[in-house]
Design a protein around this motif. Structure first.
Motif, mmCIF file in Angstrom:
data_model
loop_
_atom_site.group_PDB
_atom_site.id
_atom_site.type_symbol
_atom_site.label_atom_id
_atom_site.label_comp_id
_atom_site.label_asym_id
_atom_site.label_seq_id
_atom_site.Cartn_x
_atom_site.Cartn_y
_atom_site.Cartn_z
ATOM 1 N N GLN A 108 4.529 10.698 33.564
ATOM 2 C CA GLN A 108 5.622 10.417 32.624
ATOM 3 C C GLN A 108 5.048 10.045 31.257
ATOM 4 O O GLN A 108 5.550 10.494 30.222
ATOM 5 N N ALA A 109 3.990 9.253 31.252
ATOM 6 C CA ALA A 109 3.355 8.866 29.992
ATOM 7 C C ALA A 109 2.770 10.086 29.283
ATOM 8 O O ALA A 109 2.923 10.239 28.064
ATOM 9 N N VAL A 110 2.132 10.971 30.031
ATOM 10 C CA VAL A 110 1.557 12.187 29.448
ATOM 11 C C VAL A 110 2.671 13.075 28.893
ATOM 12 O O VAL A 110 2.570 13.592 27.771
ATOM 13 N N ARG A 168 12.461 5.788 35.678
ATOM 14 C CA ARG A 168 12.733 7.209 35.419
ATOM 15 C C ARG A 168 13.169 7.311 33.968
ATOM 16 O O ARG A 168 14.303 7.004 33.631
ATOM 17 N N LEU A 169 12.229 7.721 33.141
ATOM 18 C CA LEU A 169 12.486 7.820 31.709
ATOM 19 C C LEU A 169 13.313 9.056 31.400
ATOM 20 O O LEU A 169 13.107 10.110 32.013
ATOM 21 N N PRO A 170 14.225 8.930 30.435
ATOM 22 C CA PRO A 170 15.015 10.106 30.061
ATOM 23 C C PRO A 170 14.095 11.209 29.530
ATOM 24 O O PRO A 170 13.054 10.940 28.962
ATOM 25 N N ILE A 171 14.482 12.415 29.755
ATOM 26 C CA ILE A 171 13.814 13.621 29.281
ATOM 27 C C ILE A 171 12.564 13.964 30.097
ATOM 28 O O ILE A 171 12.367 15.108 30.460
ATOM 29 N N VAL A 172 11.728 12.984 30.430
ATOM 30 C CA VAL A 172 10.430 13.292 31.035
ATOM 31 C C VAL A 172 10.348 13.088 32.549
ATOM 32 O O VAL A 172 9.420 13.584 33.182
ATOM 33 N N ALA A 173 11.283 12.378 33.144
ATOM 34 C CA ALA A 173 11.180 12.046 34.567
ATOM 35 C C ALA A 173 11.190 13.293 35.453
ATOM 36 O O ALA A 173 10.385 13.402 36.384
ATOM 37 N N ALA A 175 10.372 16.369 34.646
ATOM 38 C CA ALA A 175 9.131 17.124 34.432
ATOM 39 C C ALA A 175 7.967 16.456 35.154
ATOM 40 O O ALA A 175 7.139 17.137 35.777
ATOM 41 N N ALA A 176 7.914 15.138 35.124
ATOM 42 C CA ALA A 176 6.848 14.418 35.828
ATOM 43 C C ALA A 176 6.975 14.617 37.331
ATOM 44 O O ALA A 176 5.973 14.782 38.033
#
Length: 181
Positions: A108-110, A168-173, A175-176
């Motif tokens: 998620q950070a990446v 669970r971050l918006p936009i990236v969760a 994809a992660a």
């Protein structure tokens, strides 16, 4: 024997799809590594907060403990790229050394850092050359919005990880999730 069974905790139901209720299952070192991963996109995008930090010195004071990490991060132009490679290949793709919890949060950070390409491109392409007018105000708002989003992701993502919860971050969760097997 019967009394011992009555006092024993019931077994935890294993639910691989519910990663949000794993506070007892995640060990402290995993919590710390996962939380620290969220520093990477924040430090890479902290320059977007220059207007907000100048306007509200309280933010600068609150973020001052991160100043040594920011200086180290910016010490070489290669540092962000090497950190990206390290997080992705040494953490996200290393199933033997890291738990799924750590790998998911690192991913998620990446992914969040990869998204920073877009505001950086906008800044390089459309940054107003003068310090006034509606264009400059829109530019400041966009920069401050990106910074505040990164700050919220750092606080929410890092805090949830320290508590053993999976943010669970918006936009990236999503994809992660697809990247971490």
């Amino acid at each position: 024997p019967r009394a011992a069974r009555l006092l024993a905790r019931p077994p935890r139901a294993s639910n691989p799809n519910n990663d949000n209720d794993n506070s007892g299952a995640v060990e402290a070192p995993d919590r710390l590594v996962a939380a620290v991963a969220y520093l990477y996109p924040f430090l890479d995008g902290v320059h977007h907060g220059r207007f907000l930090l100048a306007q509200f010195p309280l933010f600068s004071t609150l973020l001052s403990p991160l100043a040594p990490a920011a200086r180290l991060f910016r010490s070489s132009p290669l540092t962000p790229f090497l950190l990206f490679l390290t997080l992705y290949f040494a953490v996200v793709r290393n199933q033997q050394a890291f738990s799924r919890f750590v790998r998911f949060n690192a991913m998620q950070a990446v992914a969040l850092d990869v998204l920073l390409i877009f505001p950086d491109l906008l800044v390089q392409s459309f940054a107003p050359s003068t310090g006034g007018g509606i264009g400059f105000e829109l530019f400041q708002s966009m920069e401050s919005t990106v910074f505040l989003f990164l700050l919220v992701c750092l606080v929410y993502g890092g805090g949830a990880c320290l508590l053993g919860k999976t943010p669970r971050l918006p936009i990236v969760a999503d994809a992660a999730e697809r990247q971490v097997m």
